[in-house]
Design a protein around this motif. Structure first.
Motif, PDB file in Angstrom:
ATOM      1  N   UNK A  48      32.341  -8.629 -38.695  1.00 51.17           N
ATOM      2  CA  UNK A  48      33.797  -8.507 -38.520  1.00 51.17           C
ATOM      3  C   UNK A  48      34.172  -7.988 -37.129  1.00 51.17           C
ATOM      4  N   UNK A  49      33.194  -7.478 -36.392  1.00 51.13           N
ATOM      5  CA  UNK A  49      33.464  -7.067 -35.013  1.00 51.13           C
ATOM      6  C   UNK A  49      33.813  -5.604 -34.833  1.00 51.13           C
ATOM      7  N   UNK A  72      37.976  -7.917 -33.102  1.00 48.32           N
ATOM      8  CA  UNK A  72      38.048  -8.085 -34.558  1.00 48.32           C
ATOM      9  C   UNK A  72      39.199  -8.996 -35.015  1.00 48.32           C
ATOM     10  N   UNK A  73      40.388  -8.834 -34.382  1.00 46.45           N
ATOM     11  CA  UNK A  73      41.522  -9.646 -34.828  1.00 46.45           C
ATOM     12  C   UNK A  73      41.316 -11.122 -34.487  1.00 46.45           C
ATOM     13  N   UNK A  76      39.191 -12.551 -37.066  1.00 46.68           N
ATOM     14  CA  UNK A  76      40.004 -12.771 -38.265  1.00 46.68           C
ATOM     15  C   UNK A  76      40.817 -14.055 -38.126  1.00 46.68           C
ATOM     16  N   UNK A  77      41.378 -14.264 -36.938  1.00 49.21           N
ATOM     17  CA  UNK A  77      42.170 -15.481 -36.716  1.00 49.21           C
ATOM     18  C   UNK A  77      41.323 -16.737 -36.892  1.00 49.21           C
ATOM     19  N   UNK A  80      37.332 -15.169 -40.399  1.00 46.46           N
ATOM     20  CA  UNK A  80      36.420 -14.176 -40.979  1.00 46.46           C
ATOM     21  C   UNK A  80      37.260 -13.165 -41.774  1.00 46.46           C
ATOM     22  N   UNK A  81      36.886 -12.922 -42.994  1.00 44.16           N
ATOM     23  CA  UNK A  81      37.591 -11.941 -43.820  1.00 44.16           C
ATOM     24  C   UNK A  81      36.594 -10.968 -44.418  1.00 44.16           C
ATOM     25  N   UNK A  82      36.948  -9.692 -44.362  1.00 44.40           N
ATOM     26  CA  UNK A  82      36.086  -8.670 -44.956  1.00 44.40           C
ATOM     27  C   UNK A  82      36.862  -7.917 -46.025  1.00 44.40           C
ATOM     28  N   UNK A 101      52.915  -9.452 -41.922  1.00 44.05           N
ATOM     29  CA  UNK A 101      52.500  -9.209 -40.537  1.00 44.05           C
ATOM     30  C   UNK A 101      51.169  -9.898 -40.255  1.00 44.05           C
ATOM     31  N   UNK A 102      50.224  -9.743 -41.177  1.00 41.68           N
ATOM     32  CA  UNK A 102      48.892 -10.326 -40.976  1.00 41.68           C
ATOM     33  C   UNK A 102      48.976 -11.854 -40.873  1.00 41.68           C
ATOM     34  N   UNK A 105      50.786 -12.915 -37.600  1.00 45.02           N
ATOM     35  CA  UNK A 105      49.958 -12.688 -36.411  1.00 45.02           C
ATOM     36  C   UNK A 105      48.882 -13.768 -36.306  1.00 45.02           C
ATOM     37  N   UNK A 106      48.307 -14.126 -37.452  1.00 43.30           N
ATOM     38  CA  UNK A 106      47.279 -15.168 -37.461  1.00 43.30           C
ATOM     39  C   UNK A 106      47.885 -16.513 -37.059  1.00 43.30           C
ATOM     40  N   UNK A 158      44.600 -10.179 -50.762  1.00 43.09           N
ATOM     41  CA  UNK A 158      44.743 -10.444 -49.327  1.00 43.09           C
ATOM     42  C   UNK A 158      43.879 -11.618 -48.890  1.00 43.09           C
ATOM     43  N   UNK A 162      45.238 -14.986 -47.083  1.00 44.33           N
ATOM     44  CA  UNK A 162      44.802 -15.363 -45.728  1.00 44.33           C
ATOM     45  C   UNK A 162      43.910 -16.602 -45.704  1.00 44.33           C
TER      46      UNK A 162
END
Lengths: 245, 482
Positions: A48-49, A72-73, A76-77, A80-82, A101-102, A105-106, A158, A162
């Motif tokens: 995940x970074x 990390x973000x 995610x974009x 990758x999801x943790x 927001x998530x 942002x993605x 979540x 996502x």
């Protein structure tokens, strides 16, 4: 889809991962098992970074792209999801607001406009039903005062929102009673398809009765010491880990 | 019911041209530095004040002379030289040779983030601009709406001339000249400010805002506000502006007095964003403000403040709950970053029976700043069944800032019920990583966490103010977590 090659990582100069090799193809479910301290959670954090860990050697490649320089973000974009073992609390921020927001942002990172409100509401409704989540729950502050089971169910909610390519479930079964375990597993199974993959990190075989893995890997002292099919999980349950050391 | 909806107000705020309709040319003049009785007289004369006002100012000056600057606040700064300040300067003039390109690019970048129009930017930096023709009509409509209801809303200078009976009766009645060093100084030399009177039983149909006020630009340094809500009336008043105000006046000492008569309700909201000094702590405004309200029987006063600016803030909006069943509320967000220092809080003085007060204070500290909450809850011997609830939360960012809480409680009545809660938390790396993992970049994550932390107070602000305040919080904390 995801290739991990000779991955070494350390925290404060202590080497935790000592050469991990793993290939995950689309449509597959991989389970990573192993005793405490084997490096399971470190592996998920490193993918995940998380910048608390230093990658000293090796590569993590997602769909042909090396993730080394990505924040990390940005990972995610890219899908990758943790699902965290210990999800954090964010007081005053509702689950809905956090997800909005998530998602936006993605979308922004991928050159898309914000998701229209009606579409967002529809998505929330659909995914909340999938995980049997009461809608009132979604206006509560993120993870604040949630029970262990609620926190984990919220993580999978979540994930559903996502729609990641690679979902890593870190000890998602801990703190879940049997009903919650069934709901969460059911959710994961419905979200799984031929275009994504799931990595399940767990201590126990119990979760794997619900989320059936294609491969089981045993992590010990920072290395994968054995790989097998789903029957390996049963064998571990019976014999423990000592015979593999 | 009010015809004037928030939506309409918002539209007006978006256009904002009406302000220029009020603009009048004033000759530019600045007094020599220093303070003495002649200067006080000259200020009063310049403003064409009646004799009683001149005498009132002189009395305040004499009181001030016998006082010393307070040192109990948890702030450190170089004391201003009060003889090196000029105590009267006419409103700033438009400089015909200045253009928007002369404005500090850093400041312009901030305007852009706040979505401030070019016209507004010019106004704030005293740059000449075109006056929009129909602005006058907007202003007139606004005034008419208030006039119909008998509401008086004008500058304090105008009120001294036009409504001397009200001013004379109430000025200094809540914050006496003798109250404190800065209040005494303000009483002697106040430049201008707002005056508002809401008649009996009238519900003010719009949020009154200093945005609407005449010659707003010139009233900065020693502002004086007097707001009177007569029996059974209601008013919501907005003070300040989210736009960053850079001002050469380093010292600001304002006085605000609110009078809520029987059954009246006053909501007073402030967003303060004076220049906080640069990243190294140079420059910045000292903001020493005395704000106090008196609440008569069944009256209610709410202070809501968002403080993000100033190098040093010294401010305690207070309520004297004089009448039985009166209610006082204080909702505050104070943000400090870099080298800012804030010592702020409230005083709730319970005198009447069944009086109730609520204090919610949210302090956010970043950089090398120091943020203190200082509050007093005092229960008088006659205040049967008084109740107070206080909650002070601090949020820390980084390892070099400080948060301090100084709650004082004095109770002379055994029936009082007092509750105090305090928390301190830190924005954790784990919270940031969690947000990052969901695709939320660090700056957005901080904004989200800070807004969540401040929610209870932000919710108390009128809608359009809340939106701006949220944006302002984000900007104030930008770059504070590396």
């Amino acid at each position: 889809m995801l290739q991990i090659k000779n991955l070494h990582a350390s925290v404060e100069d202590k080497e935790i991962l000592k050469g991990i090799n793993l290939e995950v193809k689309a449509g597959e479910v991989h389970a990573i098992m192993g005793p405490n301290g084997a490096g399971k959670s470190t592996l998920s954090s490193v993918i995940a970074g998380n910048e608390n860990f230093e990658v000293t050697q090796g590569e993590i490649i997602l769909e042909g792209e090396d993730l080394a320089d990505l924040a990390p973000e940005e990972r995610a974009h890219k899908g990758i999801f943790l699902s965290f073992q210990y999800p954090v609390e964010i007081p005053g921020v509702s689950v809905t607001n956090f997800m909005k927001t998530a998602i936006n942002e993605t979308r922004k990172a991928n050159g898309l406009e914000d998701m229209p409100a009606n579409e967002m509401l529809k998505l929330i409704k659909e995914k909340a039903e999938l995980l049997e989540i009461d809608r009132k729950f979604l206006s509560r502050s993120l993870n604040e005062g949630f029970s262990g089971g609620e926190k984990k169910r919220n993580e999978i909610f979540q994930m559903a929102m996502l729609n990641p390519k690679i979902a890593i479930l870190d000890e998602t079964d801990s703190g879940l009673d049997i009903d919650a375990l069934r709901i969460v597993s059911n959710g994961v199974n419905k979200l799984k398809n031929e275009n994504n993959a799931v990595i399940v990190i767990t201590h126990y075989q119990r979760l794997l009765e619900y989320i059936v893995p294609d491969f089981v890997h045993v992590l010990h002292d920072g290395k994968i010491v054995k790989t097998g099919g789903k029957e390996l999980a049963l064998e571990l349950e019976e014999k423990g880990y000592d015979w593999l050391k | 019911m009010s015809k004037y909806t928030e939506e309409e107000l918002k539209k007006e705020l978006e256009t904002k041209e009406y302000e220029y309709g009020f603009y009048t040319d004033l000759e530019s003049e600045t007094f020599p530095v220093g303070l003495n009785e002649d200067i006080v007289r000259a200020i009063s004369k310049k403003k064409d004040e009646p004799e009683w006002m001149t005498e009132w100012r002189l009395d305040a000056y004499r009181i001030w002379q016998g006082m010393t600057e307070p040192t109990w606040a948890n702030v450190k700064y170089q004391k201003p030289d009060f003889q090196a300040i000029s105590y009267y300067s006419a409103p700033k003039q438009v400089d015909p040779n200045k253009s928007i390109d002369d404005v500090d690019p850093e400041l312009r970048a901030m305007y852009k983030k706040l979505g401030i129009s070019l016209e507004e930017q010019k106004r704030m930096n005293n740059i000449a601009m075109d006056i929009v023709v129909d602005s006058v009509s907007v202003a007139t409509t606004f005034k008419e709406t208030l006039n119909e209801k008998g509401i008086i809303f004008c500058s304090i200078s105008e009120a001294i001339k036009e409504h001397p009976e009200l001013v004379q009766k109430y000025i200094g009645s809540v914050v006496p000249k003798t109250d404190n060093y800065y209040a005494a100084l303000n009483s002697a030399v106040f430049s201008d400010g707002s005056f508002c009177y809401i008649p009996k039983g009238v519900r003010c149909p719009m949020e009154l805002s200093t945005y609407f006020r005449i010659n707003q630009a010139g009233t900065g340094q020693f502002e004086r506000t007097l707001l009177i809500a007569d029996e059974g009336s209601y008013v919501s008043y907005l003070e300040g502006c989210t736009a960053p105000s850079r001002d050469e006046n380093q010292l600001h000492a304002a006085v605000v007095e609110l009078i809520a008569m029987n059954d009246a309700e006053i909501k007073y909201s402030t967003v303060q964003n004076w220049f906080p000094g640069d990243k190294d702590g140079k420059g910045g405004v000292f903001n020493f403000v005395t704000k106090r309200a008196i609440a008569e029987k069944n009256a209610k006063v709410s202070w809501t403040q968002v403080e993000t600016g100033s190098a040093v803030t010294w401010k305690y909006p207070s309520c004297i709950l004089k009448g039985d069943n009166s209610v006082g509320e204080f909702y505050s967000i104070a943000v400090t970053n870099n080298y800012q220092q804030a010592d702020t809080g409230t005083k709730m003085i319970h005198l009447g029976k069944n009086t109730k007060s609520t204090i919610i204070s949210k302090g956010i500290s970043a950089g090398k700043s120091q943020n203190s909450y200082r509050g007093l809850v005092q229960i008088g011997s006659r205040a049967e069944n008084a109740r107070n609830f206080s909650q002070c939360d601090s949020l820390l960012m980084g390892n070099e800032c400080g948060a301090h809480t100084f709650p004082y409680i004095e109770s002379k009545n055994s029936t009082a019920k007092l509750e105090h809660e305090a928390t301190t938390s830190k924005i954790g790396e784990d919270q940031i990583f969690y947000c990052n993992q969901r695709g939320i970049p660090t700056e957005t994550a901080i904004a989200l966490i800070v807004n969540g932390f401040s929610r209870e107070v932000l919710d108390k602000l009128p809608m359009e103010f809340a939106v701006e305040a949220k944006k302002l919080l984000e900007i104030s904390l930008e770059g504070s977590v590396g």
